[in-house]
Design a protein around this motif. Structure first.
Motif, PDB file in Angstrom:
ATOM      1  N   SER A 178      94.789  72.414 -35.900  1.00  0.00           N
ATOM      2  CA  SER A 178      93.537  71.182 -36.317  1.00  0.00           C
ATOM      3  C   SER A 178      92.813  72.322 -36.498  1.00  0.00           C
ATOM      4  N   ILE A 179      91.136  71.814 -37.275  1.00  0.00           N
ATOM      5  CA  ILE A 179      89.788  72.617 -36.406  1.00  0.00           C
ATOM      6  C   ILE A 179      89.057  71.027 -36.322  1.00  0.00           C
ATOM      7  N   VAL A 180      88.819  71.346 -35.099  1.00  0.00           N
ATOM      8  CA  VAL A 180      87.348  69.969 -34.907  1.00  0.00           C
ATOM      9  C   VAL A 180      86.402  70.665 -34.667  1.00  0.00           C
ATOM     10  N   THR A 181      85.066  69.489 -35.081  1.00  0.00           N
ATOM     11  CA  THR A 181      83.915  70.203 -34.688  1.00  0.00           C
ATOM     12  C   THR A 181      82.349  68.668 -35.393  1.00  0.00           C
ATOM     13  N   SER A 182      82.432  68.562 -33.710  1.00  0.00           N
ATOM     14  CA  SER A 182      81.421  67.257 -33.587  1.00  0.00           C
ATOM     15  C   SER A 182      79.952  67.474 -33.679  1.00  0.00           C
ATOM     16  N   TYR A 183      79.169  66.729 -34.169  1.00  0.00           N
ATOM     17  CA  TYR A 183      77.515  66.931 -34.135  1.00  0.00           C
ATOM     18  C   TYR A 183      76.592  66.381 -33.094  1.00  0.00           C
ATOM     19  N   VAL A 184      75.612  66.550 -33.039  1.00  0.00           N
ATOM     20  CA  VAL A 184      74.932  65.723 -32.719  1.00  0.00           C
ATOM     21  C   VAL A 184      73.421  65.419 -33.058  1.00  0.00           C
ATOM     22  N   GLY A 185      72.405  65.205 -33.495  1.00  0.00           N
ATOM     23  CA  GLY A 185      71.103  65.021 -33.861  1.00  0.00           C
ATOM     24  C   GLY A 185      70.808  66.577 -34.675  1.00  0.00           C
ATOM     25  N   ASP A 186      70.376  66.746 -35.368  1.00  0.00           N
ATOM     26  CA  ASP A 186      69.770  67.443 -36.481  1.00  0.00           C
ATOM     27  C   ASP A 186      70.833  68.278 -37.294  1.00  0.00           C
ATOM     28  N   GLY A 187      71.958  67.268 -37.368  1.00  0.00           N
ATOM     29  CA  GLY A 187      72.885  68.815 -37.081  1.00  0.00           C
ATOM     30  C   GLY A 187      73.837  70.151 -36.037  1.00  0.00           C
ATOM     31  N   GLN A 188      72.998  69.735 -34.950  1.00  0.00           N
ATOM     32  CA  GLN A 188      72.998  71.365 -33.790  1.00  0.00           C
ATOM     33  C   GLN A 188      74.781  70.534 -33.055  1.00  0.00           C
ATOM     34  N   ILE A 189      75.796  71.073 -33.109  1.00  0.00           N
ATOM     35  CA  ILE A 189      76.668  71.441 -33.425  1.00  0.00           C
ATOM     36  C   ILE A 189      76.968  71.338 -31.680  1.00  0.00           C
ATOM     37  N   ARG A 190      77.927  70.050 -31.286  1.00  0.00           N
ATOM     38  CA  ARG A 190      78.159  69.919 -30.120  1.00  0.00           C
ATOM     39  C   ARG A 190      79.494  70.151 -29.037  1.00  0.00           C
ATOM     40  N   GLU A 191      80.412  70.162 -30.058  1.00  0.00           N
ATOM     41  CA  GLU A 191      81.916  70.782 -29.667  1.00  0.00           C
ATOM     42  C   GLU A 191      82.154  71.306 -30.852  1.00  0.00           C
ATOM     43  N   HIS A 192      83.187  72.412 -30.929  1.00  0.00           N
ATOM     44  CA  HIS A 192      83.732  73.305 -31.920  1.00  0.00           C
ATOM     45  C   HIS A 192      85.359  73.705 -31.089  1.00  0.00           C
ATOM     46  N   TYR A 193      86.464  73.328 -31.810  1.00  0.00           N
ATOM     47  CA  TYR A 193      87.616  73.767 -31.292  1.00  0.00           C
ATOM     48  C   TYR A 193      88.289  73.688 -32.074  1.00  0.00           C
ATOM     49  N   VAL A 194      89.296  74.992 -31.877  1.00  0.00           N
ATOM     50  CA  VAL A 194      90.867  75.020 -32.913  1.00  0.00           C
ATOM     51  C   VAL A 194      91.717  74.342 -31.654  1.00  0.00           C
ATOM     52  N   ARG A 195      92.580  73.519 -32.078  1.00  0.00           N
ATOM     53  CA  ARG A 195      94.194  73.062 -31.678  1.00  0.00           C
ATOM     54  C   ARG A 195      95.397  73.102 -32.109  1.00  0.00           C
ATOM     55  N   ILE A 196      96.197  73.973 -31.289  1.00  0.00           N
ATOM     56  CA  ILE A 196      97.716  74.003 -31.964  1.00  0.00           C
ATOM     57  C   ILE A 196      98.399  72.279 -31.242  1.00  0.00           C
ATOM     58  N   ASN A 197      99.411  71.892 -32.654  1.00  0.00           N
ATOM     59  CA  ASN A 197      99.858  70.654 -32.307  1.00  0.00           C
ATOM     60  C   ASN A 197      99.145  69.870 -30.586  1.00  0.00           C
ATOM     61  N   ARG A 198      99.430  69.822 -30.038  1.00  0.00           N
ATOM     62  CA  ARG A 198      99.144  68.827 -28.493  1.00  0.00           C
ATOM     63  C   ARG A 198      98.991  69.376 -27.516  1.00  0.00           C
ATOM     64  N   TRP A 199      98.620  71.258 -27.231  1.00  0.00           N
ATOM     65  CA  TRP A 199      98.211  72.021 -26.458  1.00  0.00           C
ATOM     66  C   TRP A 199      96.760  71.868 -26.617  1.00  0.00           C
ATOM     67  N   PRO A 200      96.213  72.559 -24.919  1.00  0.00           N
ATOM     68  CA  PRO A 200      94.737  72.282 -24.843  1.00  0.00           C
ATOM     69  C   PRO A 200      93.593  73.353 -25.863  1.00  0.00           C
ATOM     70  N   PRO A 201      92.685  72.946 -25.708  1.00  0.00           N
ATOM     71  CA  PRO A 201      91.798  73.072 -27.612  1.00  0.00           C
ATOM     72  C   PRO A 201      91.995  74.169 -26.583  1.00  0.00           C
ATOM     73  N   MET A 202      91.404  75.304 -27.288  1.00  0.00           N
ATOM     74  CA  MET A 202      90.953  76.803 -27.376  1.00  0.00           C
ATOM     75  C   MET A 202      88.980  76.344 -27.862  1.00  0.00           C
ATOM     76  N   ARG A 203      87.897  76.871 -27.153  1.00  0.00           N
ATOM     77  CA  ARG A 203      86.931  77.311 -27.323  1.00  0.00           C
ATOM     78  C   ARG A 203      87.223  78.791 -28.460  1.00  0.00           C
ATOM     79  N   VAL A 204      86.424  78.829 -29.309  1.00  0.00           N
ATOM     80  CA  VAL A 204      86.435  79.495 -29.620  1.00  0.00           C
ATOM     81  C   VAL A 204      84.851  80.856 -30.012  1.00  0.00           C
TER      82      VAL A 204
END
Length: 239
Positions: A178-204
Motif C-alpha cells: 500500500s502507498i500512504v500519503t497524508s497532507y497538511v494545509g495548502d496541499g503540503q505532504i505531511r507523510e508519505h511511505y510504502v508498506r508491505i503487509n504489516r512490516w514497518p513503513p518504508m520511507r521514499v
C-alpha cells in the motif's frame, strides 16, 4: 491658439512620437544578433548553451523566442538530459507537447519524491537487508554474504507483491503493498511511505539518476535502472 490649431498640433506631436518609437524599434532590431547574424548562427550558439540560459533567452525578443523554443533546439537537450538516467518519465512522450515542455516536465518529474503505483509496478526492485536486521535474515541474503546478487522484488497492479521462485527469504507467503500519503494545509505532504503487509513503513527517496529508494530499519528497496524499457512512471504529473 484656436481649438482647430491645438488639435492639429496634437496630431503632429503624436506623429513625431510614433516616428521616434518606430526608429528606436528599427535600431533595436538592427542590433539584435538574431537579425544581424541570422537564426542559424544564433541556434548554433544556443545549442551549445545550458538549458537555463536558452530558456531565459526566449524573453529577449520575438525573434529569439522563435529560435529558443524550437523543437529542433530542445530535442537534443532532452536526449542529453535523459542520458544516464535510471528511469525516463512516461510523460516525456506526452502527445502534442513541445520539446521545451517535455524538458521542463522531465526535470520536475525527476525531482518528485512521491512514488506512484505506476513507479512501483514499472520497475524491478533489488531487496537487501540492513545491518540492523536479525542475523538469521542477513545470512539468507546472498548479497550480504557476497555469494550472489541482491534478491529481487516485484510490485503488481492488483496490489500484490512477489519475489523470484528460488528466493529463500520469501517463503511463498501472500503479500500485498500500500502507498500512504497524508497532507497538511495548502496541499503540503505531511507523510508519505510504502508498506508491505504489516512490516514497518518504508520511507521514499529519489536519487540523482532518478532511481528510487525505499527503506526502513530492516531492509531497503532500490529500483533497478531500466532505460531499455523506454519510459516508465505515471502518464500525468504527480507532485
Amino acid at each position: 491658439m484656436a481649438e482647430s490649431e491645438e488639435i492639429e498640433e496634437g496630431k503632429r506631436r503624436r506623429r513625431r512620437v510614433s516616428a521616434a518609437e518606430a526608429e528606436a524599434g528599427a535600431e533595436a532590431e538592427a542590433r539584435d544578433p538574431a537579425t544581424a547574424l541570422g537564426p542559424d548562427v544564433v541556434e548554433r550558439v544556443l545549442g551549445a548553451s545550458d538549458a537555463r540560459s536558452v530558456a531565459r533567452s526566449a524573453a529577449v525578443s520575438r525573434a529569439w523566442h522563435g529560435i529558443a523554443t524550437s523543437d529542433r533546439l530542445w530535442a537534443p537537450k532532452c536526449e542529453e538530459l535523459w542520458k544516464g538516467k535510471a528511469h525516463i518519465p512516461r510523460l516525456s512522450m506526452l502527445r502534442g507537447a513541445s520539446r521545451l515542455t517535455v524538458y521542463s516536465m522531465s526535470i520536475m518529474d525527476g525531482q518528485r519524491a512521491r512514488v506512484a503505483k505506476d513507479d512501483l509496478c514499472d520497475h524491478v526492485w533489488e531487496y537487501r537487508f540492513k545491518k540492523t536486521a536479525p542475523e538469521y535474515w542477513r545470512n539468507l541474503d546472498p548479497s550480504w554474504k557476497g555469494t550472489g546478487p541482491p534478491m529481487r522484488r516485484y510490485f503488481h497492479l492488483n496490489g500484490s507483491h512477489t519475489a523470484d521462485p528460488d528466493d529463500k527469504v520469501w517463503g511463498g507467503h501472500e503479500c500485498t503493498f500500500s502507498i500512504v500519503t497524508s497532507y497538511v494545509g495548502d496541499g503540503q505532504i505531511r507523510e508519505h511511505y510504502v508498506r508491505i503487509n504489516r512490516w514497518p513503513p518504508m520511507r521514499v527517496s529519489r536519487k540523482e539518476d532518478w532511481s528510487w529508494e525505499m527503506s526502513n530499519n530492516l531492509y531497503v528497496y532500490n529500483s533497478v535502472p531500466d532505460a531499455e524499457k523506454g519510459i516508465t512512471g505515471p502518464l500525468f504529473p504527480v507532485w
